[in-house]
Design a protein around this motif. Structure first.
Motif, mmCIF file in Angstrom:
data_model
loop_
_atom_site.group_PDB
_atom_site.id
_atom_site.type_symbol
_atom_site.label_atom_id
_atom_site.label_comp_id
_atom_site.label_asym_id
_atom_site.label_seq_id
_atom_site.Cartn_x
_atom_site.Cartn_y
_atom_site.Cartn_z
ATOM 1 N N TYR A 195 84.164 0.734 80.830
ATOM 2 C CA TYR A 195 83.280 -0.079 80.005
ATOM 3 C C TYR A 195 82.641 0.855 78.982
ATOM 4 O O TYR A 195 82.332 1.998 79.286
ATOM 5 C CB TYR A 195 82.192 -0.717 80.869
ATOM 6 C CG TYR A 195 82.715 -1.708 81.875
ATOM 7 C CD1 TYR A 195 83.092 -2.982 81.478
ATOM 8 C CD2 TYR A 195 82.827 -1.371 83.218
ATOM 9 C CE1 TYR A 195 83.570 -3.903 82.402
ATOM 10 C CE2 TYR A 195 83.295 -2.279 84.149
ATOM 11 C CZ TYR A 195 83.667 -3.546 83.732
ATOM 12 O OH TYR A 195 84.131 -4.450 84.655
ATOM 13 N N THR A 196 82.419 0.378 77.785
ATOM 14 C CA THR A 196 81.869 1.255 76.749
ATOM 15 C C THR A 196 80.483 0.808 76.279
ATOM 16 O O THR A 196 80.045 1.207 75.201
ATOM 17 C CB THR A 196 82.832 1.342 75.549
ATOM 18 O OG1 THR A 196 83.048 0.032 75.029
ATOM 19 C CG2 THR A 196 84.147 1.984 75.946
ATOM 20 N N ASP A 197 79.792 0.049 77.079
ATOM 21 C CA ASP A 197 78.435 -0.374 76.735
ATOM 22 C C ASP A 197 77.540 0.849 76.503
ATOM 23 O O ASP A 197 76.667 0.853 75.628
ATOM 24 C CB ASP A 197 77.844 -1.229 77.851
ATOM 25 C CG ASP A 197 78.727 -2.400 78.221
ATOM 26 O OD1 ASP A 197 79.838 -2.163 78.734
ATOM 27 O OD2 ASP A 197 78.313 -3.552 78.000
ATOM 28 N N CYS A 198 77.754 1.893 77.277
ATOM 29 C CA CYS A 198 76.969 3.124 77.204
ATOM 30 C C CYS A 198 77.147 3.838 75.876
ATOM 31 O O CYS A 198 76.213 4.454 75.355
ATOM 32 C CB CYS A 198 77.373 4.060 78.342
ATOM 33 S SG CYS A 198 79.160 4.379 78.404
ATOM 34 N N VAL A 199 78.318 3.753 75.311
ATOM 35 C CA VAL A 199 78.654 4.467 74.087
ATOM 36 C C VAL A 199 77.791 3.981 72.919
ATOM 37 O O VAL A 199 77.303 4.784 72.121
ATOM 38 C CB VAL A 199 80.155 4.287 73.762
ATOM 39 C CG1 VAL A 199 80.493 4.783 72.385
ATOM 40 C CG2 VAL A 199 81.002 4.967 74.818
ATOM 41 N N GLU A 200 77.584 2.691 72.848
ATOM 42 C CA GLU A 200 76.833 2.110 71.729
ATOM 43 C C GLU A 200 75.380 2.549 71.670
ATOM 44 O O GLU A 200 74.809 2.636 70.599
ATOM 45 C CB GLU A 200 76.878 0.588 71.806
ATOM 46 C CG GLU A 200 78.109 0.000 71.216
ATOM 47 C CD GLU A 200 77.964 -1.483 70.985
ATOM 48 O OE1 GLU A 200 78.426 -1.927 69.921
ATOM 49 O OE2 GLU A 200 77.404 -2.179 71.844
ATOM 50 N N VAL A 201 74.780 2.821 72.817
ATOM 51 C CA VAL A 201 73.355 3.155 72.835
ATOM 52 C C VAL A 201 73.080 4.650 72.746
ATOM 53 O O VAL A 201 71.938 5.065 72.564
ATOM 54 C CB VAL A 201 72.654 2.581 74.091
ATOM 55 C CG1 VAL A 201 72.753 1.063 74.106
ATOM 56 C CG2 VAL A 201 73.207 3.182 75.370
ATOM 57 N N CYS A 202 74.092 5.478 72.845
ATOM 58 C CA CYS A 202 73.903 6.932 72.838
ATOM 59 C C CYS A 202 73.459 7.408 71.449
ATOM 60 O O CYS A 202 74.212 7.268 70.481
ATOM 61 C CB CYS A 202 75.189 7.640 73.240
ATOM 62 S SG CYS A 202 75.021 9.448 73.286
ATOM 63 N N PRO A 203 72.262 8.002 71.355
ATOM 64 C CA PRO A 203 71.776 8.433 70.035
ATOM 65 C C PRO A 203 72.443 9.695 69.495
ATOM 66 O O PRO A 203 72.299 10.004 68.316
ATOM 67 C CB PRO A 203 70.285 8.671 70.272
ATOM 68 C CG PRO A 203 70.191 9.038 71.714
ATOM 69 C CD PRO A 203 71.273 8.237 72.403
#
Length: 112
Positions: A14-22
């Motif tokens: 899942y790549t949900d984490c990727v979008e929020v990484c600053p």
């Protein structure tokens, strides 16, 4: 205290984490993601975004063994900064335990 991606990500990716990484410190393998520990700023925003609870601080019990794994593959795989659809069977794999040994693939993903 960087965050690391652990076994639960294998075959889910899942790549949900990727979008929020600053700081864009995620890297994509064929069937999982990793975090570059030297780029991670320990903000922790990615951890609650993972639907399979695969992201942990490296101080969490069992996570220390994943630190060098994440470092190694983040130096080999392409950077990923944008959300992608998860594999069609990701929800089925989310329930599988101890899948690394038989299902991890060291090949790089596509990146952005």
């Amino acid at each position: 205290m960087p965050y690391v991606v652990m076994e639960a990500c294998v075959r889910c990716k899942y790549t949900d984490c990727v979008e929020v990484c600053p700081v864009d410190c995620f890297y994509e393998g064929e069937n999982m993601l990793v975090i570059h520990p030297d780029e991670c700023i320990d903000c922790g925003v990615c951890e609650p975004e993972c639907p399979v609870d695969a992201i942990k601080p490296d101080t969490e019990p069992g996570a220390e063994q994943w630190l060098e794994f994440n470092r190694q593959y983040s130096e080999q795989w392409p950077n990923i900064t944008m959300h992608k659809d998860a594999p069609e069977d990701a929800d089925e794999w989310a329930k599988v335990q101890e899948k690394f040994k038989e299902h991890f693939r060291p090949a790089p993903g596509e990146g952005d």
